[in-house]
Write an enzyme that holds these catalytic residues in place. Structure first.
Site, short mmCIF file in Angstrom:
data_model
loop_
_atom_site.label_atom_id
_atom_site.label_comp_id
_atom_site.label_asym_id
_atom_site.label_seq_id
_atom_site.Cartn_x
_atom_site.Cartn_y
_atom_site.Cartn_z
N GLN A 93 66.25 40.77 132.85
CA GLN A 93 65.01 40.02 133.14
C GLN A 93 64.86 39.64 134.62
O GLN A 93 63.78 39.66 135.18
CB GLN A 93 65.00 38.75 132.29
CG GLN A 93 63.83 37.81 132.54
CD GLN A 93 62.54 38.30 131.91
OE1 GLN A 93 62.35 38.24 130.72
NE2 GLN A 93 61.66 38.81 132.75
N GLU A 150 55.17 46.38 135.71
CA GLU A 150 54.34 45.39 134.99
C GLU A 150 53.76 44.42 136.02
O GLU A 150 54.16 43.26 136.12
CB GLU A 150 55.17 44.64 133.94
CG GLU A 150 54.29 43.80 133.02
CD GLU A 150 55.08 42.97 132.02
OE1 GLU A 150 56.32 42.95 132.10
OE2 GLU A 150 54.44 42.32 131.18
N HIS A 194 58.19 47.20 120.94
CA HIS A 194 58.51 46.41 122.14
C HIS A 194 58.33 44.92 121.87
O HIS A 194 57.21 44.43 121.75
CB HIS A 194 57.60 46.82 123.30
CG HIS A 194 57.97 46.19 124.61
ND1 HIS A 194 58.33 46.92 125.73
CD2 HIS A 194 58.06 44.89 124.99
CE1 HIS A 194 58.61 46.10 126.72
NE2 HIS A 194 58.44 44.85 126.30
N ASP A 248 55.24 42.59 122.27
CA ASP A 248 55.90 42.08 123.47
C ASP A 248 56.49 40.68 123.30
O ASP A 248 57.67 40.48 123.52
CB ASP A 248 54.96 42.12 124.69
CG ASP A 248 55.72 42.13 126.01
OD1 ASP A 248 56.95 42.24 126.00
OD2 ASP A 248 55.07 42.02 127.07
N HIS A 256 61.14 48.17 131.68
CA HIS A 256 59.95 47.37 131.99
C HIS A 256 59.46 47.90 133.33
O HIS A 256 60.03 47.56 134.38
CB HIS A 256 60.29 45.89 132.09
CG HIS A 256 60.27 45.20 130.77
ND1 HIS A 256 61.14 45.49 129.78
CD2 HIS A 256 59.45 44.22 130.30
CE1 HIS A 256 60.88 44.72 128.72
NE2 HIS A 256 59.86 43.95 129.01
N HIS A 268 60.56 40.86 122.51
CA HIS A 268 61.74 40.12 123.03
C HIS A 268 62.13 39.10 121.98
O HIS A 268 61.63 37.96 121.99
CB HIS A 268 61.38 39.44 124.35
CG HIS A 268 60.99 40.39 125.42
ND1 HIS A 268 61.81 40.70 126.49
CD2 HIS A 268 59.86 41.14 125.59
CE1 HIS A 268 61.21 41.60 127.26
NE2 HIS A 268 60.02 41.87 126.74
FE FE2 Z 1 58.38 43.09 127.63
#
Ligand code: FE2
Length: 410
Positions: free
Chosen positions: A149, A210, A54, A306, A207, A56
């Site tokens: 996002q 979170e 995981h 992450d 996601h 980005h």
């Molecule tokens: Fe993430």
């Protein structure tokens, strides 16, 4: 090529491995053949390559550009990224992603699952990452998640952008239910994402929850749809930090569904311990999902980085060592066996999440992809922050580091 005296996955008995045509040909007690290259590991730890499950990559190495995240919160991070996106270009992404991939390669990582933002009408990052996936494939296997996002229903044209990203070649469908405007949008976005994956034969990585809001219940919808659509372990729930705050009676009920659904989990200990608990005064929640309890139920969990030096995490170096190290602390997984076997969180468990288990692992006939660490087992390697001496992918050396040596004058 013959590798001598490897301690395969914490074994105390050295073994030899023969590599031919990029695969493990033989494993056992072997002697070199005429003119065969020999690498003697002299009793060092031999593991399958690390896997980043995981990250980005499209946002990496952008911290402070154009503005710093002054509060350090998730939501200010999203605002900062929104500003950075305005000057996103193909060249900019290529340069940063290549740097990050090099950082990972140096640290023994050979597979990366990256989430790539689809809330951009031009889908610039998605197009660029798809190109880079092909370009970098000999060094790094990159898997791309179409990641909305700013939401699927809460962002203009969000659904169509997701469909376009998948048709363009993304490997997995994402979602961000806790960021959608309403609970109804949240459920609808998950219905949309999982149905899209089922229709197009793609993986799913959401996601999911979170947030520290214990009422954030995206996870049950993800698991229920994974079960109903027959997607099962093609589905991954990332983060699930709200689960930290769920009441125990609810978790007891939820656990049955999670096991039936066979979905995977990814926890991100570095980032979530600093992003979560921000609205708390004291006590402050740890902000990590129930890793220990999920594993105890036989549910697959891996650990991810992450973010690397971006609006959400102003640190990070592309090494999964710190991820595991901090994760073991925060999840209270400090039993000897838990530490010794914690490499599985960034190897086999992550391979399951990425659905690459069929071409992964140290077995005859499998690709000769492996790493060597400068200690005898993973317990020692972890606590001494051991160098990754070698990383080989399909029988080809892609990284080599020297053992860290210092001088002491005492
Ligand atoms: Fe993430």
């Amino acid at each position: 090529m013959l590798i001598k005296n490897a301690l395969i996955e914490n074994s105390q008995i050295p073994q030899d491995l023969r590599i031919e045509d990029g695969v493990f040909k033989e494993i056992g007690n072997l002697s070199p053949e005429e003119n065969e290259d020999v690498l003697d590991l002299d009793g060092r730890l031999f593991l399958p390559p690390f896997i980043e499950s995981h990250v980005h990559l499209d946002t990496c190495l952008t911290a402070g550009d154009p503005v710093w995240n002054m509060s350090g919160t998730l939501f200010e991070g999203i605002e900062c990224w929104s500003k950075r996106k305005e000057k996103l270009s193909r060249e900019d992404i290529r340069e940063r992603v290549k740097k990050a991939v090099a950082m990972y390669a140096k640290n023994g990582i050979q597979f990366i699952r990256t989430h790539v933002d689809t809330t951009d009408p031009e889908l610039t990052a998605m197009k660029t990452l798809i190109e880079l996936r092909e370009e970098l494939k000999d060094v790094m296997e990159i898997q791309i998640v179409a990641f909305p996002q700013e939401g699927i229903l809460s962002y203009p044209n969000g659904k169509q952008l997701m469909i376009d990203a998948i048709d363009m070649g993304a490997d997995a469908v994402g979602a961000i239910p806790h960021f959608e405007f309403t609970r109804e949008y949240s459920v609808e976005s998950l219905d949309f994402a999982l149905k899209l994956a089922a229709e197009k034969g793609k993986l799913v990585d959401v996601h999911c929850d979170e947030i520290d809001d214990e009422a954030s219940r995206g996870l049950e919808t993800v698991a229920a749809r994974a079960l109903e659509l027959g997607l099962y372990d093609k589905v991954t729930a990332s983060h699930t930090t709200a689960m930290h705050s769920y009441n125990n009676a609810y978790v007891l009920r939820l656990m049955r569904l999670l096991k039936m659904s066979r979905i995977n989990f990814v926890a991100n200990p570095l980032v979530n311990t600093h992003l979560q608990g921000r609205a708390d005064i004291y006590p402050k929640r740890r902000g990590i999902t129930r890793v220990k309890e999920l594993l105890a139920e036989g549910i697959n969990v891996s650990f991810g980085h992450d973010d690397i030096y971006d609006p959400w995490y102003p640190m990070g170096n592309g090494s999964l060592r710190d991820v595991v190290f901090v994760g073991l602390h925060v999840c209270q997984m400090m039993g000897y066996e838990e530490i010794l076997n914690s490499y599985r969180l960034i190897t086999y468990n992550a391979a399951k999440t990425l659905h690459v288990s069929d071409r992964y692992g140290i077995e005859t006939g499998r690709p000769a992809s492996f790493i060597v660490l400068d200690e005898k087992d993973y317990y020692e390697a972890l606590i001494k922050d051991s160098a990754v001496l070698y990383s080989y992918k399909n029988g080809r050396k892609i990284a080599e580091n020297s053992a860290s040596q210092g001088k002491l004058y005492i």
